[in-house]
Motif scaffolding. Structure first.
Motif, PDB file in Angstrom:
ATOM      1  N   HIS A 257      -3.685  29.423  77.685  1.00  0.00           N
ATOM      2  CA  HIS A 257      -3.830  28.523  76.547  1.00  0.00           C
ATOM      3  C   HIS A 257      -4.619  27.301  76.985  1.00  0.00           C
ATOM      4  O   HIS A 257      -4.274  26.643  77.964  1.00  0.00           O
ATOM      5  N   ASN A 258      -5.715  27.015  76.270  1.00  0.00           N
ATOM      6  CA  ASN A 258      -6.614  25.906  76.609  1.00  0.00           C
ATOM      7  C   ASN A 258      -7.066  25.976  78.062  1.00  0.00           C
ATOM      8  O   ASN A 258      -7.294  24.957  78.705  1.00  0.00           O
ATOM      9  N   GLY A 259      -7.197  27.180  78.585  1.00  0.00           N
ATOM     10  CA  GLY A 259      -7.638  27.360  79.956  1.00  0.00           C
ATOM     11  C   GLY A 259      -6.662  26.829  80.981  1.00  0.00           C
ATOM     12  O   GLY A 259      -6.975  26.683  82.151  1.00  0.00           O
ATOM     13  N   GLY A 260      -5.439  26.526  80.549  1.00  0.00           N
ATOM     14  CA  GLY A 260      -4.444  25.962  81.448  1.00  0.00           C
ATOM     15  C   GLY A 260      -4.623  24.478  81.681  1.00  0.00           C
ATOM     16  O   GLY A 260      -3.839  23.849  82.387  1.00  0.00           O
ATOM     17  N   CYS A 261      -5.656  23.915  81.074  1.00  0.00           N
ATOM     18  CA  CYS A 261      -5.985  22.506  81.323  1.00  0.00           C
ATOM     19  C   CYS A 261      -5.015  21.526  80.687  1.00  0.00           C
ATOM     20  O   CYS A 261      -4.909  20.385  81.135  1.00  0.00           O
ATOM     21  N   ASP A 262      -4.312  21.952  79.641  1.00  0.00           N
ATOM     22  CA  ASP A 262      -3.396  21.027  78.982  1.00  0.00           C
ATOM     23  C   ASP A 262      -2.186  20.683  79.847  1.00  0.00           C
ATOM     24  O   ASP A 262      -1.436  19.770  79.552  1.00  0.00           O
TER      25      ASP A 262
ATOM     26  N   CYS B  78      -7.573  18.196  87.326  1.00  0.00           N
ATOM     27  CA  CYS B  78      -7.313  17.210  86.272  1.00  0.00           C
ATOM     28  C   CYS B  78      -8.092  17.590  85.020  1.00  0.00           C
ATOM     29  O   CYS B  78      -8.885  18.509  85.036  1.00  0.00           O
ATOM     30  N   GLN B  79      -7.834  16.860  83.937  1.00  0.00           N
ATOM     31  CA  GLN B  79      -8.540  17.116  82.684  1.00  0.00           C
ATOM     32  C   GLN B  79      -9.213  15.838  82.190  1.00  0.00           C
ATOM     33  O   GLN B  79      -8.700  14.741  82.364  1.00  0.00           O
ATOM     34  N   TRP B  80     -10.385  16.011  81.586  1.00  0.00           N
ATOM     35  CA  TRP B  80     -11.120  14.900  80.983  1.00  0.00           C
ATOM     36  C   TRP B  80     -10.883  14.962  79.475  1.00  0.00           C
ATOM     37  O   TRP B  80     -11.052  16.016  78.868  1.00  0.00           O
ATOM     38  N   SER B  81     -10.539  13.859  78.881  1.00  0.00           N
ATOM     39  CA  SER B  81     -10.364  13.835  77.428  1.00  0.00           C
ATOM     40  C   SER B  81     -11.732  13.872  76.758  1.00  0.00           C
ATOM     41  O   SER B  81     -12.756  13.565  77.382  1.00  0.00           O
ATOM     42  N   ALA B  82     -11.759  14.230  75.494  1.00  0.00           N
ATOM     43  CA  ALA B  82     -13.018  14.312  74.749  1.00  0.00           C
ATOM     44  C   ALA B  82     -13.759  12.981  74.764  1.00  0.00           C
ATOM     45  O   ALA B  82     -14.983  12.943  74.832  1.00  0.00           O
ATOM     46  N   GLU B  83     -13.025  11.890  74.753  1.00  0.00           N
ATOM     47  CA  GLU B  83     -13.629  10.561  74.739  1.00  0.00           C
ATOM     48  C   GLU B  83     -14.297  10.222  76.078  1.00  0.00           C
ATOM     49  O   GLU B  83     -15.069   9.280  76.161  1.00  0.00           O
ATOM     50  N   ARG B  84     -13.996  10.997  77.122  1.00  0.00           N
ATOM     51  CA  ARG B  84     -14.510  10.687  78.455  1.00  0.00           C
ATOM     52  C   ARG B  84     -15.514  11.730  78.965  1.00  0.00           C
ATOM     53  O   ARG B  84     -15.849  11.726  80.140  1.00  0.00           O
TER      54      ARG B  84
ATOM     55  N   VAL C 123     -14.050  23.578  80.020  1.00  0.00           N
ATOM     56  CA  VAL C 123     -13.168  24.399  79.205  1.00  0.00           C
ATOM     57  C   VAL C 123     -12.815  23.587  77.971  1.00  0.00           C
ATOM     58  O   VAL C 123     -12.342  22.460  78.075  1.00  0.00           O
ATOM     59  N   LEU C 124     -13.075  24.150  76.809  1.00  0.00           N
ATOM     60  CA  LEU C 124     -12.818  23.462  75.551  1.00  0.00           C
ATOM     61  C   LEU C 124     -11.577  24.027  74.880  1.00  0.00           C
ATOM     62  O   LEU C 124     -11.215  25.182  75.090  1.00  0.00           O
ATOM     63  N   ASP C 125     -10.957  23.233  74.064  1.00  0.00           N
ATOM     64  CA  ASP C 125      -9.796  23.647  73.287  1.00  0.00           C
ATOM     65  C   ASP C 125     -10.279  24.556  72.162  1.00  0.00           C
ATOM     66  O   ASP C 125     -10.781  24.080  71.148  1.00  0.00           O
ATOM     67  N   GLY C 126     -10.162  25.851  72.344  1.00  0.00           N
ATOM     68  CA  GLY C 126     -10.660  26.818  71.381  1.00  0.00           C
ATOM     69  C   GLY C 126     -10.009  26.718  70.016  1.00  0.00           C
ATOM     70  O   GLY C 126     -10.661  26.912  68.991  1.00  0.00           O
TER      71      GLY C 126
ATOM     72  N   THR D 269     -18.209  21.736  64.408  1.00  0.00           N
ATOM     73  CA  THR D 269     -18.332  21.774  65.867  1.00  0.00           C
ATOM     74  C   THR D 269     -19.688  22.322  66.308  1.00  0.00           C
ATOM     75  O   THR D 269     -20.057  22.174  67.463  1.00  0.00           O
ATOM     76  N   ILE D 270     -20.418  22.924  65.399  1.00  0.00           N
ATOM     77  CA  ILE D 270     -21.726  23.495  65.720  1.00  0.00           C
ATOM     78  C   ILE D 270     -22.813  22.618  65.104  1.00  0.00           C
ATOM     79  O   ILE D 270     -22.869  22.449  63.893  1.00  0.00           O
ATOM     80  N   GLU D 271     -23.669  22.061  65.941  1.00  0.00           N
ATOM     81  CA  GLU D 271     -24.759  21.213  65.451  1.00  0.00           C
ATOM     82  C   GLU D 271     -26.089  21.953  65.410  1.00  0.00           C
ATOM     83  O   GLU D 271     -27.007  21.543  64.702  1.00  0.00           O
ATOM     84  N   ALA D 272     -26.218  23.023  66.185  1.00  0.00           N
ATOM     85  CA  ALA D 272     -27.454  23.806  66.220  1.00  0.00           C
ATOM     86  C   ALA D 272     -27.169  25.129  66.912  1.00  0.00           C
ATOM     87  O   ALA D 272     -26.195  25.268  67.645  1.00  0.00           O
ATOM     88  N   ILE D 273     -28.046  26.088  66.687  1.00  0.00           N
ATOM     89  CA  ILE D 273     -28.042  27.341  67.429  1.00  0.00           C
ATOM     90  C   ILE D 273     -29.238  27.233  68.372  1.00  0.00           C
ATOM     91  O   ILE D 273     -30.348  26.902  67.942  1.00  0.00           O
ATOM     92  N   VAL D 274     -29.016  27.510  69.656  1.00  0.00           N
ATOM     93  CA  VAL D 274     -30.046  27.283  70.672  1.00  0.00           C
ATOM     94  C   VAL D 274     -30.341  28.561  71.441  1.00  0.00           C
ATOM     95  O   VAL D 274     -29.434  29.306  71.805  1.00  0.00           O
TER      96      VAL D 274
END
Length: 116
Positions: A6-11, A25-31, A52-55, A65-70
Motif C-alpha cells: 500500500h502506497n509502496g510501503g512509504c506511508d 524516509c518519505q517526502w511530502s507532496a509539498e516538499r 512512489v506516488l499515492d495511487g 492529476t494528468i497535465e499532458a501525455i508525453v
C-alpha cells in the motif's frame, strides 16, 4: 521493493530530514521540489532516483492529476496518440487542456514540443 505494498510501503516511513538516508524516509507532496533539488545536488542529476506516488489519491483526483501525455522524441507516437485521444474523450478534456507533447532531453532550452 515497493511493488504490492500500500502506497509502496512509504506511508510507514518517517518524513525526510537532513541526515536521514533517503530510502528510509518519505517526502511530502509539498516538499517534492526540495527532494529534487537535494537529489541534483548529491548526484548531479545523473544518478538513479525513484518516486512512489499515492495511487489511490492519484486516481481519486483524475483527471486533474494528468497535465499532458508525453512521448520521448524519436519514439513511435502511435500509442501516445491512442492514450491521448482516449483520455480526452473519457474525461471530456480538450487537446488544449491536456496536450500531447514530445520530450527531447537534448533540447535544454525548450525540451517540450506540442504534437499536432
Amino acid at each position: 521493493g515497493t511493488q504490492g505494498k500500500h502506497n509502496g510501503g512509504c506511508d510507514r516511513l518517517a518524513p525526510c530530514r537532513p541526515g536521514v538516508q533517503w530510502w528510509n524516509c518519505q517526502w511530502s507532496a509539498e516538499r517534492i521540489k526540495l527532494m529534487l533539488e537535494a537529489h541534483v545536488a548529491s548526484s548531479g542529476a545523473s544518478g538513479y532516483n525513484e518516486v512512489v506516488l499515492d495511487g489511490e489519491r492519484w486516481e481519486a483526483d483524475l483527471p486533474d492529476t494528468i497535465e499532458a501525455i508525453v512521448v520521448l522524441a524519436g519514439h513511435d507516437q502511435t500509442r501516445a496518440r491512442e492514450v491521448h485521444t482516449s483520455f480526452c474523450l473519457k474525461f471530456k478534456r480538450s487537446v488544449q487542456e491536456v496536450p500531447l507533447l514530445e520530450y527531447d532531453p537534448h533540447q535544454s532550452h525548450a525540451p517540450f514540443k506540442t504534437i499536432h
